[in-house]
Design an enzyme around this catalytic site. Structure first.
Site, PDB file in Angstrom:
ATOM      1  N   HIS A  73     -26.929 -26.290  -2.884  1.00  9.21           N
ATOM      2  CA  HIS A  73     -27.130 -26.228  -1.435  1.00  9.21           C
ATOM      3  C   HIS A  73     -27.490 -27.610  -0.868  1.00  9.21           C
ATOM      4  O   HIS A  73     -26.831 -28.117   0.036  1.00  9.21           O
ATOM      5  CB  HIS A  73     -28.245 -25.217  -1.135  1.00  9.21           C
ATOM      6  CG  HIS A  73     -28.560 -25.057   0.321  1.00  9.21           C
ATOM      7  ND1 HIS A  73     -28.146 -23.968   1.053  1.00  9.21           N
ATOM      8  CD2 HIS A  73     -29.241 -25.842   1.191  1.00  9.21           C
ATOM      9  CE1 HIS A  73     -28.556 -24.091   2.303  1.00  9.21           C
ATOM     10  NE2 HIS A  73     -29.224 -25.234   2.417  1.00  9.21           N
ATOM     11  N   GLU A  74     -28.512 -28.217  -1.437  1.00 11.40           N
ATOM     12  CA  GLU A  74     -28.949 -29.528  -0.924  1.00 11.40           C
ATOM     13  C   GLU A  74     -27.864 -30.573  -1.146  1.00 11.40           C
ATOM     14  O   GLU A  74     -27.676 -31.474  -0.327  1.00 11.40           O
ATOM     15  CB  GLU A  74     -30.264 -29.959  -1.575  1.00 11.40           C
ATOM     16  CG  GLU A  74     -31.452 -29.027  -1.297  1.00 11.40           C
ATOM     17  CD  GLU A  74     -31.616 -28.652   0.171  1.00 11.40           C
ATOM     18  OE1 GLU A  74     -31.244 -29.455   1.040  1.00 11.40           O
ATOM     19  OE2 GLU A  74     -32.108 -27.536   0.448  1.00 11.40           O
ATOM     20  N   HIS A 115     -22.230 -33.857   3.208  1.00 11.65           N
ATOM     21  CA  HIS A 115     -22.022 -33.965   4.657  1.00 11.65           C
ATOM     22  C   HIS A 115     -22.481 -35.346   5.141  1.00 11.65           C
ATOM     23  O   HIS A 115     -21.858 -35.966   5.999  1.00 11.65           O
ATOM     24  CB  HIS A 115     -22.828 -32.860   5.349  1.00 11.65           C
ATOM     25  CG  HIS A 115     -22.345 -32.474   6.713  1.00 11.65           C
ATOM     26  ND1 HIS A 115     -23.007 -31.558   7.486  1.00 11.65           N
ATOM     27  CD2 HIS A 115     -21.288 -32.879   7.453  1.00 11.65           C
ATOM     28  CE1 HIS A 115     -22.370 -31.411   8.640  1.00 11.65           C
ATOM     29  NE2 HIS A 115     -21.319 -32.206   8.646  1.00 11.65           N
TER      30      HIS A 115
END
Ligand code: ZN
Length: 677
Positions: free
Chosen positions: A467-468, A474
């Site tokens: 997730h991180e 991004h």
């Protein structure tokens, strides 16, 4: 007297010179940084030439470089490696920074330049990104009342003052009510079923309060295990009712009137600024755009998930009947869910951990990034860092071009806050033909290695890392011109797409085979285990979905309609919950009076985002399922249209370009196993 924070960072890739920075440097650096930023703003406002995009909007976005970089160093340290001194400095400088941003917001001369450009935007021949930036700058003034006349400006300030007081009071009341309650147990038989760890914690709490036995409170670490494991139904009921009646007891901490005051003031504020409701005001800067859209998305999910939720509820009810329970109550939910889950799956989290040695999982996530995006992570030792445990990487693409600096900080320490997060020390931008690359970091609190055992992650920690890392991608793949639109600078209900989509690879055998091997035997994880992980993660998903939807709908009902005529909090809430209710209502309980997300924090009209983000990531991952989870073309599309684009355009436009269509709820319902029921 040289202050490293005030000089151009001369280190490799201009990374932050942590080893040269001392605590004494921060305050003078903030003073000077704000001074420089102010001078830059003055240069813009004192410019005698007519406003142009370049001399006003662009200049504004590139202003404050020194302040930005030193702020990111300082506040990241305050989260990851803090101490009393840093916390004290934070207390001191935070008001300086809010005063500085208030000054900009209320700078009439600056606003007039921005407004001139905004009103003439059709003739400026701007790119899409420039248009977005102009719009963003203009709204940062107009949404704060810059267009109002003086009387209305005064009204707005009055409302804002009242609102911040009420939110503060709301939070204080919830806290006071939470702290006022404790359940004191003297007979160990009464807490049968509770795991040893939770028991010890309760014993410790009793000791702290100089009491015998066990003490339980309404704080989550105490409350949740109690509701999940304690066999004694009467005590579960007692604690649940205490939890649910916080700030709803007609005492001095009661929040009912405060809730009504807050929603009515928010509505007034929105009207004053020209919006139909508070939700319309908030959603203007969200992917969902309007309350109508949020409602139709919620209704759609509700209609489809409700039959499954009812079936699950019946399954849970018949399971509880063996204990003679006819009607399942709220205080039975967590307890029987946990028992049934264990019966059905018997997934031992401890037995999974040997497959997830930290080093293997990191390499796994790097491999996934390599296969999808062609990124290469090269561990380097010549980047300055704030703690010896931090790992540093130079990230390059297929051609060998430098893409980003990546910091990874994995283990808990005194001075690091809880949880896991992604952050950055420098954003990406393009100026004078130079693409200045970002410095991105992830900070976690994973299980530490011991003398005899390496760091072995729980499956939950594995998905957290993915997730991180998705957020980090991004940031790292950002490719925009303006810093304030770069990377993760996107709308709230869009920012979790890159992070959540990456979690999907953790459930795919083809991806797990890259790294999930037993750390001693080197055996790969079996298909059977993978299936079990998937099934148990979907367990009672219908009930969960209904619960999340009910909170989102409550939020939207408070904020998406004119609340003037609402006079009873509990009645209003009950009418909203009618459609999503599975358990019987508890008359002495109320959700709204302790719904801190929306009445204390900044999440009003935003609760729907949790489900919204799931819909997005499932819908987006569906394209990978269709084309292959390592399909380069699909990954390229994701990079080109979403990961590199930051907030340069409206999220729905970006998404549609990636996906070829608007997202819908089917993929999520399918993934959660709710469609076939
Ligand atoms: Zn996230």
């Amino acid at each position: 007297m040289s202050n490293p924070l005030l000089q151009k960072f001369k280190s490799k890739h201009t990374t932050a010179p942590f080893s040269k920075i001392k605590n004494k440097h921060f305050k003078p650096a903030f003073i000077e940084g704000i001074k420089r930023a102010k001078a830059e703003i003055n240069t813009i406002t004192n410019n005698t030439e007519v406003p142009t995009f370049k001399n006003t909007i662009e200049a504004l976005d590139f202003s404050g470089y020194t302040l930005d970089r030193l702020s990111s160093v300082f506040f990241n340290l305050n989260s990851a490696e803090t101490n009393d001194e840093i916390q004290k400095i934070a207390q001191e400088v935070s008001p300086w920074l809010s005063e500085f941003s208030n000054d900009i917001r209320l700078n009439e001369k600056l606003f007039q330049r921005v407004k001139t450009l905004y009103e003439n935007r059709k003739n400026l021949e701007l790119t899409i990104e420039q248009n977005t930036l102009l719009d963003k700058k203009y709204k940062s003034f107009s949404r704060n009342g810059a267009n109002l006349n003086d009387t209305d400006k005064a009204k707005l300030r009055e409302i804002d003052k009242k609102l911040s007081k009420l939110s503060l009071q709301f939070g204080e009341n919830v806290l006071a009510e939470t702290n006022a309650y404790e359940l004191h147990i003297l007979n160990e038989d009464e807490i049968k079923g509770l795991p040893q760890g939770a028991k010890e914690a309760a014993q410790l709490l009793a000791k702290e309060k100089e009491k015998k036995g066990w003490v339980f409170t309404l704080d989550y670490p105490s409350y949740v295990p109690f509701m999940t494991y304690v066999n004694n139904r009467e005590l579960r009921e007692k604690l649940a009712k205490a939890f649910g009646s916080r700030a709803f007891k007609h005492n001095k901490n009661d929040n009912q009137q405060i809730v009504l005051d807050i929603v009515k003031l928010r509505h007034k504020r929105a009207n004053l600024l020209g919006y139909k409701t508070h939700a319309h005001f908030v959603l203007e800067e969200r992917m969902a755009e309007t309350p109508e859209k949020v409602l139709s998305f919620s209704d759609d999910l509700l209609v489809k998930a409700k039959p499954a939720a009812k079936l699950e509820f019946n399954q849970l009810t018949s399971y509880a009947q063996k204990d003679g329970i006819e009607q399942l109550q709220k205080w039975d939910g967590a307890y029987y869910s946990e028992k049934l889950k264990k019966d059905l799956f018997d997934l031992d989290q401890e037995a999974l951990k040997p497959y997830f040695r930290l080093e293997n999982v990191i390499n796994g996530v790097f491999k996934v990034a390599n296969k999808l995006f062609g990124l290469q992570f090269n561990k380097v030792d010549d980047i300055d860092k704030y703690h010896e445990e931090v790992k540093t990487y130079e990230v390059t693409n297929l051609k060998g071009d430098f893409i980003a600096i990546f910091y990874a900080d994995f283990f808990p320490r005194k001075g690091k806050r809880n949880g896991a997060w992604m952050t950055s020390y420098k954003s990406q931008w393009i100026k004078d033909d130079e693409n200045s690359r970002p410095h991105v970091s992830i900070v976690c609190n994973f299980t530490k290695p011991t003398e005899t055992q390496p760091s072995l992650l729980t499956f939950n920690e594995v998905t957290t890392l993915f997730h991180e890392f998705g957020h980090a991608l991004h940031g790292m793949l950002a490719n925009t011109t303006y810093p304030s639109l770069s990377g993760t600078s996107v709308y709230w209900d869009f920012v979790e797409l890159p992070s959540q989509i990456l979690e999907n690879w953790c459930y795919e055998k083809e991806a797990l085979d890259l790294f999930a091997r037993h750390y001693e035997s080197n055996e790969p994880i079996t298909q059977e285990i993978v299936q079990k992980i998937k099934d148990s993660s979907n367990f009672l998903e219908g009930i969960q979905t209904l619960r999340q939807l009910s909170f989102g709908m409550l939020d939207m009902s408070w904020h998406g309609k004119d609340p003037t005529n609402i006079d009873n909090v509990k009645d209003f809430e009950a009418s909203v919950f009618a459609d999503t209710r599975l358990y019987p209502d508890v008359a002495e309980n109320c959700m709204s009076t302790s719904f801190s997300h929306i009445f204390q924090g900044g999440y009003s009209s935003g609760y729907y985002s949790y489900k919204w983000a799931e819909v997005l990531d499932a819908d987006a991952f569906e394209l990978f399922k269709e084309t292959g989870i390592f399909n380069k073309k699909t990954a390229n599309k994701l990079t080109k249209n979403i990961l590199s684009q930051g907030g340069t355009e409206k999220p729905m436009a970006l998404y549609k370009r990636f996906r070829g269509k608007e997202p819908n709820t089917d993929a999520l319902l399918k993934r959660a196993g709710l469609l076939k029921k």
